[in-house]
Enzyme design. Structure first.
Site, PDB file in Angstrom:
ATOM      1  N   ARG A   1     -22.748  26.454 -12.065  1.00 17.67           N
ATOM      2  CA  ARG A   1     -23.996  25.668 -12.485  1.00 17.67           C
ATOM      3  C   ARG A   1     -24.131  25.984 -13.835  1.00 17.67           C
ATOM      4  O   ARG A   1     -23.866  26.819 -14.425  1.00 17.67           O
ATOM      5  CB  ARG A   1     -25.109  26.102 -11.653  1.00 17.67           C
ATOM      6  CG  ARG A   1     -25.272  25.605 -10.071  1.00 17.67           C
ATOM      7  CD  ARG A   1     -25.663  24.042 -10.160  1.00 17.67           C
ATOM      8  NE  ARG A   1     -25.732  23.629  -8.913  1.00 17.67           N
ATOM      9  CZ  ARG A   1     -24.622  23.098  -8.151  1.00 17.67           C
ATOM     10  NH1 ARG A   1     -23.477  23.021  -8.574  1.00 17.67           N
ATOM     11  NH2 ARG A   1     -24.807  22.368  -6.935  1.00 17.67           N
TER      12      ARG A   1
ATOM     13  N   GLU B   1     -28.645  18.856 -17.453  1.00 18.52           N
ATOM     14  CA  GLU B   1     -27.698  17.562 -17.020  1.00 18.52           C
ATOM     15  C   GLU B   1     -28.575  16.490 -17.048  1.00 18.52           C
ATOM     16  O   GLU B   1     -29.512  16.430 -16.601  1.00 18.52           O
ATOM     17  CB  GLU B   1     -26.788  17.913 -15.863  1.00 18.52           C
ATOM     18  CG  GLU B   1     -25.824  18.872 -16.098  1.00 18.52           C
ATOM     19  CD  GLU B   1     -25.120  19.076 -14.501  1.00 18.52           C
ATOM     20  OE1 GLU B   1     -25.113  18.236 -13.702  1.00 18.52           O
ATOM     21  OE2 GLU B   1     -24.141  20.270 -14.965  1.00 18.52           O
TER      22      GLU B   1
ATOM     23  N   HIS C   1     -20.108  16.921 -14.812  1.00 24.80           N
ATOM     24  CA  HIS C   1     -20.109  17.236 -13.277  1.00 24.80           C
ATOM     25  C   HIS C   1     -19.712  16.623 -12.361  1.00 24.80           C
ATOM     26  O   HIS C   1     -20.066  15.833 -11.583  1.00 24.80           O
ATOM     27  CB  HIS C   1     -21.534  17.323 -12.920  1.00 24.80           C
ATOM     28  CG  HIS C   1     -21.867  18.360 -11.997  1.00 24.80           C
ATOM     29  ND1 HIS C   1     -23.164  19.193 -11.833  1.00 24.80           N
ATOM     30  CD2 HIS C   1     -21.266  18.896 -10.843  1.00 24.80           C
ATOM     31  CE1 HIS C   1     -23.452  19.818 -10.708  1.00 24.80           C
ATOM     32  NE2 HIS C   1     -21.965  19.816 -10.061  1.00 24.80           N
TER      33      HIS C   1
HETATM   34  P1  NDP Z   1     -19.852  31.189  -2.007  1.00 26.74           P
HETATM   35  O1  NDP Z   1     -21.350  31.535  -1.434  1.00 26.74           O
HETATM   36  O2  NDP Z   1     -18.557  31.024  -0.955  1.00 26.74           O
HETATM   37  O3  NDP Z   1     -19.398  32.133  -3.085  1.00 26.74           O
HETATM   38  C1  NDP Z   1     -20.312  32.585  -4.080  1.00 26.74           C
HETATM   39  C2  NDP Z   1     -19.673  33.928  -4.621  1.00 26.74           C
HETATM   40  O4  NDP Z   1     -20.629  34.105  -5.879  1.00 26.74           O
HETATM   41  C3  NDP Z   1     -19.570  34.937  -3.938  1.00 26.74           C
HETATM   42  O5  NDP Z   1     -18.341  35.468  -3.859  1.00 26.74           O
HETATM   43  C4  NDP Z   1     -20.866  35.702  -4.197  1.00 26.74           C
HETATM   44  O6  NDP Z   1     -20.318  37.173  -3.958  1.00 26.74           O
HETATM   45  C5  NDP Z   1     -20.773  35.518  -5.836  1.00 26.74           C
HETATM   46  N1  NDP Z   1     -22.288  35.808  -6.438  1.00 26.74           N
HETATM   47  C6  NDP Z   1     -23.518  35.452  -5.742  1.00 26.74           C
HETATM   48  N2  NDP Z   1     -24.544  35.768  -6.542  1.00 26.74           N
HETATM   49  C7  NDP Z   1     -23.607  36.728  -7.623  1.00 26.74           C
HETATM   50  C8  NDP Z   1     -24.260  37.300  -8.757  1.00 26.74           C
HETATM   51  N3  NDP Z   1     -25.373  37.599  -9.140  1.00 26.74           N
HETATM   52  N4  NDP Z   1     -23.474  37.845  -9.633  1.00 26.74           N
HETATM   53  C9  NDP Z   1     -21.992  37.859  -9.226  1.00 26.74           C
HETATM   54  N5  NDP Z   1     -21.579  37.160  -8.340  1.00 26.74           N
HETATM   55  C10 NDP Z   1     -22.411  36.567  -7.487  1.00 26.74           C
HETATM   56  O7  NDP Z   1     -20.001  29.782  -2.523  1.00 26.74           O
HETATM   57  P2  NDP Z   1     -19.163  28.612  -2.740  1.00 26.74           P
HETATM   58  O8  NDP Z   1     -17.786  29.299  -3.326  1.00 26.74           O
HETATM   59  O9  NDP Z   1     -19.024  27.627  -1.697  1.00 26.74           O
HETATM   60  O10 NDP Z   1     -19.545  27.643  -3.986  1.00 26.74           O
HETATM   61  C11 NDP Z   1     -19.800  28.408  -5.177  1.00 26.74           C
HETATM   62  C12 NDP Z   1     -20.843  27.439  -6.155  1.00 26.74           C
HETATM   63  O11 NDP Z   1     -20.161  26.496  -6.670  1.00 26.74           O
HETATM   64  C13 NDP Z   1     -21.955  26.765  -5.347  1.00 26.74           C
HETATM   65  O12 NDP Z   1     -23.032  27.388  -5.248  1.00 26.74           O
HETATM   66  C14 NDP Z   1     -22.332  25.641  -6.527  1.00 26.74           C
HETATM   67  O13 NDP Z   1     -23.217  26.200  -7.377  1.00 26.74           O
HETATM   68  C15 NDP Z   1     -20.963  25.745  -7.256  1.00 26.74           C
HETATM   69  N6  NDP Z   1     -20.267  24.355  -7.070  1.00 26.74           N
HETATM   70  C16 NDP Z   1     -20.036  23.208  -8.209  1.00 26.74           C
HETATM   71  C17 NDP Z   1     -19.584  22.132  -7.955  1.00 26.74           C
HETATM   72  C18 NDP Z   1     -18.979  21.392  -9.008  1.00 26.74           C
HETATM   73  O14 NDP Z   1     -19.031  20.170  -9.019  1.00 26.74           O
HETATM   74  N7  NDP Z   1     -18.887  21.933 -10.112  1.00 26.74           N
HETATM   75  C19 NDP Z   1     -19.110  21.641  -6.640  1.00 26.74           C
HETATM   76  C20 NDP Z   1     -19.399  22.528  -5.711  1.00 26.74           C
HETATM   77  C21 NDP Z   1     -19.884  23.980  -5.790  1.00 26.74           C
HETATM   78  P3  NDP Z   1     -21.611  38.356  -3.704  1.00 26.74           P
HETATM   79  O15 NDP Z   1     -22.440  37.851  -2.798  1.00 26.74           O
HETATM   80  O16 NDP Z   1     -20.700  39.766  -3.529  1.00 26.74           O
HETATM   81  O17 NDP Z   1     -21.999  38.547  -5.054  1.00 26.74           O
END
Ligand code: NDP
Length: 318
Positions: free
Chosen positions: A230, A259, A277
């Site tokens: 994001r 955006e 995006h």
């Molecule tokens: P998941 O929930 O499977 O993975 C998110 C990861 O981020 C986890 O490993 C989590 O690990 C880590 N994380 C969360 N908070 C933090 C933090 N504060 N610091 C460091 N690491 C963190 O989500 P997905 O992989 O399914 O999707 C991830 C994101 O990708 C979505 O939320 C969306 O924002 C973005 N996205 C973008 C798209 C685009 O069009 N560009 C399309 C689809 C998704 P932990 O909890 O251990 O920190």
């Protein structure tokens, strides 16, 4: 719930979804203006929301009978899922079906940046090749250290894909995962050791400006930042400053802080690749996401449960 519950649609859906929804629900549309009046008149009795644009707190507050929100996309930073869970409202998103597509986009950006695909294409198309000769040499993606910020569903898919390029994968997240890659609890330390950072965490307050000046400068003048998470996760002003000062080598960006506005400075840089995006934006993946949005609502209508609840609402899901 009634046999044909009322669903409030926020944002435009794919055409086939309109048909699927209309089969099981009475569909109402949230107007762009006059929302408060609309909610005062129609809000009571609406049990479901389907959205491509999040749900504003005042909209959620105007729906006293709301029981389920089915959101198009895996990121749900536009919905206060904790507040929804407290009210007993189930929130569903569309995880997993887009992992490959978003990972492809991350790898595409990395390749485009490293091999300078945009200026090289311009060189071929403009006649510079004939006029000036061979395009300058670019940098290989082979054998690099790739730091994944957020080793979740999509991050894990990216890690698998970059393995094809003989990458050494390392990662940072809040907790260590059961994964065969080196874990860095300290993001700055990882940025110092990595050639490339690929950012794929959720958005929202928790990750706002996680990638700031210190991380960017640790990544360094030879380093590349790829953001498919994001826009809010990267401090865009710090990114522009680091690129302008030569303290960061290059960037590939699919997402931006405001955006569809992109800072003018980024548009003028040859070492930056910009995408609007489109991480999951293929016909095939959007269809899979659209079907999952409808499946979640159909499941809720027939069983009271959804297929893919967000983590905050899992305990509500039967
Ligand atoms: P998941 O929930 O499977 O993975 C998110 C990861 O981020 C986890 O490993 C989590 O690990 C880590 N994380 C969360 N908070 C933090 C933090 N504060 N610091 C460091 N690491 C963190 O989500 P997905 O992989 O399914 O999707 C991830 C994101 O990708 C979505 O939320 C969306 O924002 C973005 N996205 C973008 C798209 C685009 O069009 N560009 C399309 C689809 C998704 P932990 O909890 O251990 O920190």
């Amino acid at each position: 719930m009634s046999d044909r519950p009322k669903v409030l649609q926020i944002g435009k859906l794919l055409d086939f979804m309109d048909g699927r929804l209309a089969d099981g629900f009475e569909v109402m549309h949230l107007p762009e203006s006059g929302q408060a009046d609309f909610l005062a008149q129609h809000g009571a009795g609406i049990e479901a929301v389907v959205t491509t644009k999040g749900v504003a707190p005042e909209v959620m507050a105007g729906l006293p009978d709301l029981k389920v929100i089915s959101s198009f996309g895996v990121g749900y930073d536009g919905i206060d899922a904790e507040a929804a869970a407290k009210r007993g409202i189930l929130v569903a998103n569309t995880p997993d079906v887009l992992n490959d597509e978003v990972a492809d986009t991350a790898v595409l950006l990395w390749l485009m940046v490293s091999r300078r695909a945009v200026p090289a294409e311009r060189w071929a198309r403009s006649g510079d090749w004939e006029a000036k000769g061979a395009f300058p040499l670019t940098r290989s993606v082979r054998g690099r250290t790739v730091g994944i910020v957020g080793l979740g569903r999509i991050g894990t898919t990216i890690a698998e894909q970059v393995g094809m390029f003989d990458a050494e994968v390392v990662y940072h997240s809040r907790s260590k995962k059961d994964a065969p890659y080196r874990y860095y609890p300290d993001l700055v330390e990882m940025a110092r050791d990595a050639d490339v950072l690929i950012v794929i965490t959720p958005g929202g307050d928790e990750t706002k400006h996680l990638i700031g000046k210190e991380v960017l400068e640790a990544l360094g003048p030879e380093g590349t930042l790829i953001n498919v998470a994001r826009g809010s996760v990267v401090d865009e002003a710090a990114l522009v400053a680091a690129l302008q000062a030569g303290k960061l080598g290059a960037a590939g960006l699919d997402v931006f802080e405001e955006e569809p506005r992109i800072p003018q400075a980024l548009k003028t840089m040859d070492n930056v690749v910009l995408l609007p995006h489109v991480g999951s934006a293929t016909v095939e993946t959007r269809a899979a996401m659209g079907n999952l949005v409808c499946d979640n609502l159909d499941d809720w209508r027939t069983t009271g449960r959804v297929r893919t609840p967000v983590v905050e609402c899992k305990s509500l899901n039967g």
